[in-house]
Design an enzyme around this catalytic site. Structure first.
Site, PDB file in Angstrom:
ATOM      1  N   ASP A   1       0.846  -1.186   0.000  1.00  0.00           N
ATOM      2  CA  ASP A   1       0.000   0.000   0.000  1.00  0.00           C
ATOM      3  C   ASP A   1       0.883   1.238   0.000  1.00  0.00           C
ATOM      4  O   ASP A   1       2.024   1.199   0.470  1.00  0.00           O
ATOM      5  CB  ASP A   1      -0.891   0.040   1.246  1.00  0.00           C
TER       6      ASP A   1
ATOM      7  N   ASP B   1      -5.419   2.957   2.387  1.00  0.00           N
ATOM      8  CA  ASP B   1      -6.310   1.973   2.991  1.00  0.00           C
ATOM      9  C   ASP B   1      -6.395   2.227   4.492  1.00  0.00           C
ATOM     10  O   ASP B   1      -5.377   2.432   5.161  1.00  0.00           O
ATOM     11  CB  ASP B   1      -5.807   0.552   2.742  1.00  0.00           C
TER      12      ASP B   1
ATOM     13  N   ARG C   1     -12.928   1.683  -5.749  1.00  0.00           N
ATOM     14  CA  ARG C   1     -12.669   1.979  -4.335  1.00  0.00           C
ATOM     15  C   ARG C   1     -12.337   3.455  -4.124  1.00  0.00           C
ATOM     16  O   ARG C   1     -11.278   3.798  -3.615  1.00  0.00           O
ATOM     17  CB  ARG C   1     -11.544   1.098  -3.774  1.00  0.00           C
TER      18      ARG C   1
ATOM     19  N   ASP D   1      -1.265  -2.167  -4.492  1.00  0.00           N
ATOM     20  CA  ASP D   1      -2.541  -2.285  -3.795  1.00  0.00           C
ATOM     21  C   ASP D   1      -3.056  -0.882  -3.491  1.00  0.00           C
ATOM     22  O   ASP D   1      -2.894   0.014  -4.303  1.00  0.00           O
ATOM     23  CB  ASP D   1      -2.366  -3.136  -2.534  1.00  0.00           C
TER      24      ASP D   1
END
Length: 448
Positions: free
Chosen positions: A260, A287, A340, A283
């Site tokens: 991430d 997050d 997302r 990724d």
């Protein structure tokens, strides 16, 4: 977590092809009155049966140009189907990618990045061997007619633009977010210095200068302000805020991270992530999960990237997440980022306001697993699915939508009720959000 309808296999970037193209200078950039000079990086960011995602960065080494078209041909039947950051068409084997409204002007040493999805034959996916820009083939040997500008020093002030935004949103709650406050400043310019500074105990202001190449996730401890000097870039790694609190991250460019870019987890609280740029990562860009709370994500730009911002990592983590995961997402530029933007579980209320969504191929916002998401005052342009309830195997959450602006985009799926927003904020008129956000979002738009 990838859902069943998303791509499933991520492969390594075609580094050898990219390096060869950049080293050789396979593009030439021209305008009618300017000599040529340009280079390109072409890579395959992810690949799955029948399809792949490609990324291209063009850097203009010649005199400034206004408007560009990049062309290349495929030798193995690849077919481009969707692009972001450029308008792409294909005739036979030849692909033409033309600038969009915000990246048509390339100054000397200026770059434009775009991405695309395409199909392939599952056995061969070679990189293009040559390109043209504005119908002139690259020779790699031409020079600009005017000297390139000197690269600004790390502490240079960027051109006039969006001034530093005040902290608004959930990070103002629970005692507020001050980061390192007035603590001493440490300037870092390499991976070891950055790792040590982030992981040190005690309050600190950390200034990042230049480009730092690293790998993995670097632990960030409590009471830190991390500021990027002009042009500061983190390549290959990300920041992990795990169980710590009171952290500010501003004015950094993250690209090509291998996990991430920023991971907030294990009940981390009071985090402000502001005016950063994210592209071409593995990724999530940002997050937030595992009981974390009181977070503001503001004025960031995400482009040439698939999975953007996940809030709540799994459907079976309600015990840790319910009553937490309260996040404000405002004035972010979701620039062709695929999905997302954010995807939300459990958090209520989650506030998604005054963001600019452009050509998001998957979807904009998803509310799942009894979350409560307020989507207001956003600008959706060329987005087939602006927002919806439920995603993949995750059950629906509530979503209230109001005062949004739609251009070549349908209204989304709303329903249910959302808890009230406890903090004061000023809502920009939705029809003005595109110009406001494109002028101010991302790294390099503020002085810190």
């Amino acid at each position: 977590m990838r859902t069943a309808r998303r791509r499933t296999t991520l492969i390594a970037t075609t580094a050898a092809a990219t390096a060869a193209l950049v080293t050789a200078g396979l593009l030439t950039s021209v305008s009618a009155q300017a000599a040529a000079g340009c280079q390109v990086a072409y890579s395959v960011a992810s690949q799955w049966p029948g399809g792949f995602t490609g990324n291209v960065t063009v850097t203009n080494l010649g005199d400034p140009i206004s408007g560009w078209t990049l062309r290349w041909s495929y030798g193995a039947g690849q077919q481009v189907s969707q692009a972001w950051g450029a308008t792409a068409t294909q005739s036979g084997s030849q692909v033409s990618a033309t600038n969009v409204d915000y990246n048509g002007n390339l100054a000397t040493n200026g770059s434009a990045t775009f991405g695309f999805n395409a199909s392939w034959n599952n056995s061969s996916n070679p990189a293009p061997s040559s390109f043209t820009l504005n119908n002139v083939a690259c020779t790699g040997s031409t020079t600009p007619t005017t000297p390139p500008p000197t690269t600004p020093p790390p502490s240079s002030t960027p051109p006039p633009g969006q001034q530093p935004s005040a902290l608004v949103g959930w990070a103002t709650q629970n005692g507020g977010t001050t980061g390192g406050g007035n603590a001493g400043t440490t300037t870092v310019s390499n991976a070891s210095g950055l790792t040590s500074a982030l992981n040190a105990t005690g309050a600190a202001v950390i200034r990042v200068t230049g480009t730092i190449t690293c790998s993995g996730m670097l632990r960030v401890r409590s009471n830190k302000t991390i500021l990027g000097n002009y042009g500061a870039t983190i390549v290959g790694c990300g920041f992990n805020i795990s169980g710590d609190r009171n952290v500010i991250i501003r004015n950094l460019t993250f690209r090509n991270w291998n996990d991430d870019a920023i991971n907030v987890q294990e009940s981390a609280t009071n985090i402000w992530i502001d005016h950063n740029s994210f592209s071409n990562g593995y990724d999530g860009a940002v997050d937030i999960k595992r009981g974390s709370d009181f977070v503001t994500v503001s004025w960031n730009r995400v482009f040439s990237h698939d999975k953007t911002m996940l809030l709540g990592h799994s459907d079976d983590n309600a015990g840790q997440d319910v009553g937490h995961l309260r996040v404000s997402y405002h004035h972010n530029w979701f620039d062709g980022s695929n999905q997302r933007n954010p995807r939300v579980r459990f958090g209520n209320p989650v506030h998604v306001y005054n963001n600019y969504y452009r050509a998001n191929g998957g979807y904009g916002v998803a509310s799942t697993e009894n979350a409560g998401v307020l989507v207001e005052g956003n600008y959706f342009e060329n987005v087939d699915d602006p927002y919806h309830r439920g995603e993949g195997d995750s059950g629906p959450g509530s979503l209230v939508a109001r005062n949004n602006h739609f251009v070549n985009s349908p209204t989304g799926q709303a329903g249910g009720s959302v808890a009230s927003i406890p903090y004061p904020y000023q809502l920009d008129t939705a029809s003005n959000v595109k110009s406001i956000v494109t002028a101010g979002a991302g790294a390099g738009k503020i002085t810190v």
